[in-house]
Design a protein around this motif. Structure first.
Motif, PDB file in Angstrom:
ATOM      1  N   ASN A 175       0.735   4.784  -5.060  1.00 32.88           N
ATOM      2  CA  ASN A 175      -0.803   4.206  -4.924  1.00 32.88           C
ATOM      3  C   ASN A 175      -1.587   4.798  -3.869  1.00 32.88           C
ATOM      4  O   ASN A 175      -2.548   4.504  -3.330  1.00 32.88           O
ATOM      5  N   LEU A 180      -1.043   6.031  -0.795  1.00 30.33           N
ATOM      6  CA  LEU A 180      -1.252   5.517   0.663  1.00 30.33           C
ATOM      7  C   LEU A 180      -0.749   6.684   1.029  1.00 30.33           C
ATOM      8  O   LEU A 180      -1.268   7.121   2.698  1.00 30.33           O
ATOM      9  N   GLU A 200      -8.806   4.531  -7.025  1.00 30.78           N
ATOM     10  CA  GLU A 200      -9.247   3.086  -6.908  1.00 30.78           C
ATOM     11  C   GLU A 200      -8.860   2.490  -8.259  1.00 30.78           C
ATOM     12  O   GLU A 200      -8.345   1.362  -8.254  1.00 30.78           O
ATOM     13  N   ARG A 260      -5.278   1.770  -7.806  1.00 30.41           N
ATOM     14  CA  ARG A 260      -4.995   0.648  -6.951  1.00 30.41           C
ATOM     15  C   ARG A 260      -5.380  -0.976  -7.471  1.00 30.41           C
ATOM     16  O   ARG A 260      -4.703  -1.693  -7.023  1.00 30.41           O
ATOM     17  N   PHE A 268       3.847  -5.444   2.078  1.00 23.96           N
ATOM     18  CA  PHE A 268       4.328  -4.477   3.173  1.00 23.96           C
ATOM     19  C   PHE A 268       5.349  -5.150   3.963  1.00 23.96           C
ATOM     20  O   PHE A 268       5.326  -6.384   4.113  1.00 23.96           O
ATOM     21  N   ASN A 323       0.650  -7.466   6.952  1.00 23.76           N
ATOM     22  CA  ASN A 323      -0.703  -6.975   7.021  1.00 23.76           C
ATOM     23  C   ASN A 323      -1.755  -7.921   6.256  1.00 23.76           C
ATOM     24  O   ASN A 323      -2.802  -7.579   5.412  1.00 23.76           O
ATOM     25  N   PHE A 341      -5.078 -10.125   6.634  1.00 24.89           N
ATOM     26  CA  PHE A 341      -6.266 -10.059   7.382  1.00 24.89           C
ATOM     27  C   PHE A 341      -6.470 -11.086   8.366  1.00 24.89           C
ATOM     28  O   PHE A 341      -6.783 -12.294   7.815  1.00 24.89           O
ATOM     29  N   ALA A 371     -10.109  -9.455  -2.417  1.00 19.01           N
ATOM     30  CA  ALA A 371     -10.238  -8.225  -3.492  1.00 19.01           C
ATOM     31  C   ALA A 371     -10.965  -8.504  -5.063  1.00 19.01           C
ATOM     32  O   ALA A 371     -11.666  -7.971  -5.587  1.00 19.01           O
ATOM     33  N   VAL A 411     -13.633  -6.232  -5.522  1.00 13.22           N
ATOM     34  CA  VAL A 411     -13.167  -5.171  -6.292  1.00 13.22           C
ATOM     35  C   VAL A 411     -13.259  -5.451  -7.977  1.00 13.22           C
ATOM     36  O   VAL A 411     -13.915  -4.550  -8.551  1.00 13.22           O
ATOM     37  N   ARG A 446      -1.610 -12.719  -2.520  1.00 16.98           N
ATOM     38  CA  ARG A 446      -2.563 -11.901  -2.489  1.00 16.98           C
ATOM     39  C   ARG A 446      -2.603 -10.872  -3.341  1.00 16.98           C
ATOM     40  O   ARG A 446      -3.443 -10.202  -4.183  1.00 16.98           O
ATOM     41  N   GLN A 456      -3.699  -2.672   8.566  1.00 17.09           N
ATOM     42  CA  GLN A 456      -4.913  -3.167   8.084  1.00 17.09           C
ATOM     43  C   GLN A 456      -5.638  -2.328   7.271  1.00 17.09           C
ATOM     44  O   GLN A 456      -6.133  -2.622   6.137  1.00 17.09           O
ATOM     45  N   GLU A 497      -4.326   0.097   5.549  1.00 15.47           N
ATOM     46  CA  GLU A 497      -3.488   0.148   4.493  1.00 15.47           C
ATOM     47  C   GLU A 497      -3.663  -0.878   3.391  1.00 15.47           C
ATOM     48  O   GLU A 497      -3.574  -0.483   2.094  1.00 15.47           O
ATOM     49  N   ALA A 498      -3.505  -2.362   3.767  1.00 17.02           N
ATOM     50  CA  ALA A 498      -3.459  -3.098   2.907  1.00 17.02           C
ATOM     51  C   ALA A 498      -4.920  -3.317   2.268  1.00 17.02           C
ATOM     52  O   ALA A 498      -5.047  -3.407   1.138  1.00 17.02           O
ATOM     53  N   ALA A 499      -5.979  -2.896   3.250  1.00 19.81           N
ATOM     54  CA  ALA A 499      -7.518  -2.827   2.360  1.00 19.81           C
ATOM     55  C   ALA A 499      -7.451  -1.585   1.348  1.00 19.81           C
ATOM     56  O   ALA A 499      -7.946  -1.794   0.491  1.00 19.81           O
ATOM     57  N   ASP A 500      -6.795  -0.535   1.826  1.00 22.92           N
ATOM     58  CA  ASP A 500      -6.901   0.652   0.656  1.00 22.92           C
ATOM     59  C   ASP A 500      -6.009   0.333  -0.669  1.00 22.92           C
ATOM     60  O   ASP A 500      -6.320   0.440  -1.782  1.00 22.92           O
ATOM     61  N   ALA A 501      -4.839  -0.485  -0.254  1.00 28.51           N
ATOM     62  CA  ALA A 501      -3.934  -0.855  -1.363  1.00 28.51           C
ATOM     63  C   ALA A 501      -4.555  -1.726  -2.483  1.00 28.51           C
ATOM     64  O   ALA A 501      -4.317  -1.867  -3.536  1.00 28.51           O
ATOM     65  N   MET A 502      -5.452  -2.498  -1.887  1.00 31.87           N
ATOM     66  CA  MET A 502      -6.168  -3.468  -2.892  1.00 31.87           C
ATOM     67  C   MET A 502      -7.464  -2.625  -3.635  1.00 31.87           C
ATOM     68  O   MET A 502      -7.830  -3.235  -4.704  1.00 31.87           O
ATOM     69  N   GLY A 503      -7.724  -1.521  -3.445  1.00 35.01           N
ATOM     70  CA  GLY A 503      -8.813  -0.934  -4.024  1.00 35.01           C
ATOM     71  C   GLY A 503     -10.112  -1.183  -3.477  1.00 35.01           C
ATOM     72  O   GLY A 503     -11.113  -0.718  -4.276  1.00 35.01           O
ATOM     73  N   LEU A 504     -10.267  -1.482  -2.102  1.00 35.32           N
ATOM     74  CA  LEU A 504     -11.697  -1.839  -1.944  1.00 35.32           C
ATOM     75  C   LEU A 504     -12.130  -0.080  -1.444  1.00 35.32           C
ATOM     76  O   LEU A 504     -11.534   0.674  -0.996  1.00 35.32           O
TER      77      LEU A 504
END
Lengths: 256, 425
Positions: A62, A64, A87, A90, A97, A101, A103, A115, A119, A163, B320, B322-329
């Motif tokens: 994905n 990262l 995107e 993803r 993780f 992680n 929020f 999301a 998204v 999530r 934080q 990475e988690a936001a990235d992984a969701m596609g934000l």
């Protein structure tokens, strides 16, 4: 742990393809010539000593982490530097993780709906309904209005799984999901993962939980020094490892 | 406790010897000989100082007097403040019009107090600040002339802002309406700039015009601090984000700006804005001195705020992002929804510290002849009739500054507990 029968994947379409993937951290060759084909509904467990590149591998899927050579395609979309491409992938691929992680400034419910609302542009009400049903599935609906810091590690990891599922992903990546947990909380997270596996989710799990691998994996992959050393169905893999390095590794983690 | 079986221990109260008022005093003030002597000496010193101050400031003070002469030989000459307070608060603003800056100050303080409440943090604030600011400046200026270019620019900005803010929540028709508004503004502005549209001015003039050089005192300090920080804050956040950008050009520009501004004293920036800037402008073009000072304060504050915010951004764990990235934000969603809310929470104390510093630093505008609160207080001393009582005036000015700064400090504490409710680990 209930053993689920390995299901027939020969007809299933392939959803992830890695061809000749290479990656370096500076001079360090962390992934060398990785070829991997994942079928829809396949459950893969990746194991190996630390530093073997297993986390890096699934984080490349994905984006990262960026790979330098080779091709990665997810659902036919080839990863490139195009942000739209990344995107799109993803949105289809959920990730869990090692360190959860979540929020910390958002409630559990808001963590789940963030999301989908932003998204996927889902209406808030609909996103909350989905989130609550997922929280019920991971058995913590009563925690919805709390903050992550008020939950135990096991609960937090189950929230993190919910999530990721909230985006209705086709593929789930797990990066050592139980490694940061106290021993008594490992089972509650594994139970959720097993349930997910039996429902037919395509899963790639980096984990040292060999019981989990035996119970649900269609394929176990052993990595060492950046390459895939050996792979096969769990029964064969554990009973009859062919490579010397695999035997050493299994010897270390199974009888300590 | 042998009678209690294992696993069923009673919850015992703590030992009582250390609790209670007497216990507290003995433990904290008289725990040893040295400690006891220090306590007694300090209490005596405090009592003596307080006694002296009350004697001077209250008991023998002169509250009203026709001139400074009548204060000689007595305590504090508060009569001076009584005589000069209108000038100290409002400067050279026309005397009979003092109600205007008074209400402007009240309006601005009301906006600040309303904004302090967390429950108000929504779209209402935009309205409160738009209308409140308009009213405040109308009171101060007396008349506001909106030129055609300015009107079209505002329409353009409102349209773009509306379309952006509502891009996720609004219906297609609504977003198109915002785009239309932006389009009207853009076309109008272009036609005006090309000279195809005649210039026109909308004038709102219910009161007599008072130019900025006559402004003074508290409204000047509050305007400089409030609007300075209001614009510096978002600019500072952008600079902090830019400094962490992966794009070398953006990063270089932000680093350059921050280091350049931080590397010079505010006074030199103010002097540059007041003396050097007009030299570079084409003849006939003048920019109001007050506005130039405000821009200097904004740029200066932004550079400092940027560094504070950067500290907050760096304190967030990589997970934080990475988690936001992984969701596609997207980058903007990630920054606005995940990163900034956490980063800003972390930096509330240093941020308020910066704000307090700037509230006081606005007094440096006296160097270019703008009459802020400290400067008007200073000027009140010039009157020969009241010469010789600087302590009273500076004490009074200090008290007013203290009220503002202490409120900010208390508010910072409230904000910290309020925002961290439930999130403490």
């Amino acid at each position: 742990m209930a053993i689920t029968a390995a299901h027939d994947l020969s007809q299933a379409p392939s959803v992830i393809q890695l061809k000749g993937v290479n990656k370096w951290y500076g001079q360090f060759h962390v992934l060398s010539d990785i070829n991997l084909d994942v079928k829809q509904g396949e459950r893969i467990v990746i194991c190996g000593p630390s530093g073997s590149g297993k986390s890096t591998l699934i984080r490349c899927i994905n984006r990262l982490e960026e790979h330098q050579r080779g091709d990665i395609a997810v659902h036919g979309v080839t990863l490139s530097n195009d942000v739209k491409n990344i995107e799109a992938i993803r949105r289809e691929v959920g990730m869990v993780f090692q360190s959860f992680n979540l929020f910390p400034h958002l409630t559990i419910l808001d963590n789940l709906t963030l999301a989908p609302i932003w998204v996927k542009k889902m209406p808030k009400r609909e996103a909350e309904d989905i989130a609550m049903s997922l929280l019920r599935r991971v058995r913590i609906p009563e925690q919805a209005s709390k903050y992550p810091g008020q939950l135990s590690g096991g609960q937090q990891q189950r929230v993190a799984i919910a999530r990721a599922l909230c985006m209705r992903p086709k593929i789930m990546l797990f990066d050592e999901p139980t490694s940061a947990l106290d021993p008594e909380m490992v089972k509650e997270v594994l139970d959720v993962m097993i349930e997910l596996a039996t429902e037919g989710m395509t899963m790639l799990c980096v984990t040292h939980e060999m019981g989990f691998a035996r119970a649900v994996a269609d394929r176990v992959i052993f990595m060492d020094r950046g390459e895939i050393v050996e792979q096969g169905p769990p029964t064969e893999f554990f009973a009859n490892p062919r490579n010397e390095r695999t035997r050493t590794f299994l010897g270390q983690i199974l009888h300590h | 406790m042998t009678d209690v079986p294992v696993g069923e221990r009673r919850q015992l109260p703590p030992p009582t010897t250390d609790s209670g008022a007497w216990g507290w005093i003995r433990q904290n003030l008289f725990s040893s000989w040295g400690n006891g002597i220090t306590t007694v000496a300090l209490v005596l010193a405090i009592v003596w100082l307080l006694n002296w101050f009350i004697e001077w400031a209250v008991l023998t003070a002169v509250w009203t007097a026709p001139s400074g002469q009548d204060c000689r030989g007595h305590g504090a000459c508060w009569a001076l403040i009584h005589e000069k307070y209108r000038y100290i608060f409002f400067g050279s603003f026309p005397y009979e019009q003092h109600w205007r800056p008074l209400f402007a100050v009240i309006a601005m303080l009301a906006m600040l107090i309303l904004s302090a409440d967390r429950r108000m943090w929504n779209k209402r604030l935009i309205w409160i600040w738009s209308i409140g600011s308009f009213v405040s400046f109308l009171l101060m200026f007396g008349e506001i002339n909106l030129s055609s270019s300015l009107i079209f620019s505002i329409v353009l900005i409102v349209g773009v802002a509306g379309a952006t803010l509502r891009s996720t929540a609004g219906s297609a028709a609504e977003i198109n309406a915002w785009r239309a508004v932006a389009g009207i503004g853009f076309v109008g502005l272009m036609l005006r700039l090309l000279g195809l549209l005649p210039a026109f001015t909308i004038s709102i003039a219910p009161l007599s015009y008072v130019e900025t050089s006559l402004w003074g005192g508290l409204p000047v300090t509050i305007i400089l601090a409030t609007y300075g920080l209001l614009f510096a804050f978002p600019l500072g956040i952008l600079l902090a984000l830019g400094r962490r950008s992966h794009l070398p050009l953006i990063k270089g520009l932000c680093v350059g700006f921050i280091e350049l501004i931080r590397g010079v004293p505010l006074i030199s920036l103010l002097i540059m804005a007041s003396v050097m800037l007009p030299l570079f402008l084409p003849s006939g073009v003048t920019i109001d001195k007050f506005l130039r000072a405000l821009v200097a304060v904004i740029l200066f504050a932004a550079a400092y705020i940027a560094e504070v915010v950067r500290g907050g951004l760096q304190s967030l764990p990589k997970g934080q992002y990475e988690a936001a990235d992984a969701m596609g934000l997207t980058y903007f969603q990630k920054t606005a929804l995940v990163i900034l809310p956490q980063a800003l929470r972390v930096v509330i104390p240093p941020l308020i510290n910066t704000f307090i510093g700037f509230f006081k630093d606005t007094s440096l505008v006296l160097i270019i002849g703008i009459f802020d609160f400290l400067n008007t207080a200073n000027q009140a001393l010039v009157d020969p009739k009241w010469a010789g009582f600087p302590s009273e005036v500076y004490l009074f000015a200090a008290f007013v500054y203290f009220c503002f700064c202490f409120s900010m400090s208390r508010y910072s504490k409230y904000l910290e507990t309020e925002l961290n409710k439930g999130t403490r680990r």
